[in-house]
Enzyme design. Structure first.
Site, PDB file in Angstrom:
ATOM      1  CG  HIS A 263      -1.925   1.108   1.193  1.00 19.41           C
ATOM      2  ND1 HIS A 263      -3.115   1.017   0.503  1.00 19.41           N
ATOM      3  CD2 HIS A 263      -1.907   2.357   1.740  1.00 19.41           C
ATOM      4  CE1 HIS A 263      -3.792   2.140   0.651  1.00 19.41           C
ATOM      5  NE2 HIS A 263      -3.087   2.973   1.391  1.00 19.41           N
ATOM      6  CG  HIS A 300      -3.601   7.169   8.574  1.00 22.03           C
ATOM      7  ND1 HIS A 300      -4.388   6.327   7.822  1.00 22.03           N
ATOM      8  CD2 HIS A 300      -3.912   8.411   8.160  1.00 22.03           C
ATOM      9  CE1 HIS A 300      -5.147   7.016   6.993  1.00 22.03           C
ATOM     10  NE2 HIS A 300      -4.888   8.298   7.181  1.00 22.03           N
ATOM     11  CG  ASP A 306      -8.534  19.064  10.928  1.00 17.63           C
ATOM     12  OD1 ASP A 306      -7.840  18.598  11.849  1.00 17.63           O
ATOM     13  OD2 ASP A 306      -9.491  19.836  11.121  1.00 17.63           O
ATOM     14  CG  HIS A 336      -8.874   8.609   9.793  1.00 17.43           C
ATOM     15  ND1 HIS A 336      -7.872   9.548   9.904  1.00 17.43           N
ATOM     16  CD2 HIS A 336      -8.958   8.313   8.471  1.00 17.43           C
ATOM     17  CE1 HIS A 336      -7.394   9.825   8.704  1.00 17.43           C
ATOM     18  NE2 HIS A 336      -8.026   9.077   7.819  1.00 17.43           N
TER      19      HIS A 336
END
Length: 390
Positions: A263, A300, A306, A336
């Site tokens: 990834h 992560h 943000d 998240h």
């Protein structure tokens, strides 16, 4: 954009005599940024570009803050923003900080009655629905679904839409917007490993040169207010210009994703940057090809920024219950990652058709009253596993 462009008629040398057919002078203007140190263009006008007849007043368009200090993940349902006939009135800021405003707009009509100029911010318009023509004093650009339109601060423009069905995702940046440094050499040329190159960037291709006097309304945005200023000559009166400072278009469909055996992190998707935020394009691509790879992103921590993700099209593998036009906000300070089941679903998949635009800001974003009208207040619970209260 750091490469040279020339359009229309210009004299052989800068700051020299340039006469009209009748012997009178064209009027030169330096259209520049960062004092005299940033990118600039030299413009030549039919009339002096300084002739203000009247300032009719101003009105406030500052975002109305609903949540100033936020630590909650949100989903905003962008297509619930109500369409409006007027372009400027259709613009609804949903997220904001000192460096940028993130705006949703669904204009139904072209800007016929006025010209518009943002004197504080570069504007990055992403065309989610609709097509038409961006008309500016530096030339025109056609646009359609998937286009980014980069409009430098100070550009006078109009938008002509082909029909009423238009959806725009807009980032208004008080910091200059550039292509990513990691993809440029020291001359400013995009490098071989860049996911796009100069031939993918569309420059203005036609000038509208109007030799007209009268009353021309320009709505000028400065520090959260719109000033109605009446000029004595047509704003689109440029006969030619050259330089590096002008609007341009780039299609998200021309972004060439970088993939690997495992990834790849979000920076490989970076498309634009400022010193205050980055913009990334998540495009259809082959997944990781290590035999034991997990294509879904790992969880992560957003410690420093943000994360805003605007969903455009396709199947969003890492999220449940996400539709086109939705915006997810994952604030700094908490981790998240994929929703329950997303990791397992991703194993063995070979490609994705997802299309999304991401904005990561280094300062926290505040939610506006317009955002709360389309907010999903329970989204922050969507990571709970079965058996827990959703």
């Amino acid at each position: 954009m750091p490469f040279y462009h020339k359009l229309g008629k210009i004299p052989h040398k800068r700051h020299t005599i340039f006469r009209k057919p009748d012997g009178s002078l064209y009027y030169e203007q330096l259209f520049g940024t960062i004092g005299f140190d940033g990118m600039s263009s030299n413009l030549y006008h039919e009339h002096r570009p300084t002739q203000v007849k009247e300032i009719k007043g101003s009105y406030d368009v500052k975002p109305k803050i609903a949540i100033e200090n936020n630590l909650k993940s949100y989903r905003l349902k962008g297509f619930q923003v109500t369409p409006h006939p007027d372009y400027l009135k259709s613009r609804k800021p949903v997220l904001t900080n000192a460096d940028c405003d993130i705006i949703l707009a669904s204009p139904q009509s072209s800007t016929d009655d006025y010209f518009y100029k943002n004197s504080d911010a570069d504007e990055l318009l992403f065309i989610h629905k609709g097509s038409g023509k961006l008309r500016t004093h530096l030339g025109n650009l056609d646009f359609k679904y998937g286009d980014y339109l980069l409009i430098p601060r100070g550009t006078i423009y109009k938008l002509d839409f082909d029909d009423e069905n238009n959806r725009l995702f807009i980032v208004e940046s008080r910091r200059p917007i550039y292509t990513p440094k990691r993809y440029r050499n020291w001359f400013g040329q995009l490098l071989e490993h860049s996911p796009f190159c100069e031939r993918d960037l569309r420059q203005p291709y036609e000038l509208e040169t109007n030799d007209e006097k009268g009353d021309f309304l320009i709505k000028i945005k400065k520090k959260g207010e719109i000033f109605d200023m009446v000029y004595a000559t047509h704003p689109f009166d440029v006969v030619g210009y050259d330089g590096y400072n002008y609007p341009y278009a780039f299609s998200i469909h021309d972004f060439e994703p970088i993939t690997g055996r495992i990834h790849q992190p979000p920076p490989v998707h970076q498309t634009f940057e400022t010193d205050a935020f980055v913009v990334c394009s998540f495009c259809p691509r082959k997944y990781d090809y290590h035999p034991e790879s997990i294509p879904a992103p790992y969880s992560h921590s957003n410690i420093d920024s943000d994360e805003v993700l605007y969903y455009v099209d396709g199947d969003f593998m890492s999220r449940n219950d996400i539709e086109a036009g939705h915006i997810s906000l994952h604030p700094a300070g908490i981790p998240h990652g994929p929703h329950p089941g997303a990791v397992e679903r991703s194993i063995g998949q070979v490609e994705t058709e997802e299309l999304a635009v991401m904005v990561d800001t280094f300062k926290p974003l505040m939610l506006t009253e317009d955002a709360m009208e389309i907010a999903d207040e329970s989204y922050h619970k969507s990571w709970l596993e079965d058996g827990h209260d959703h």
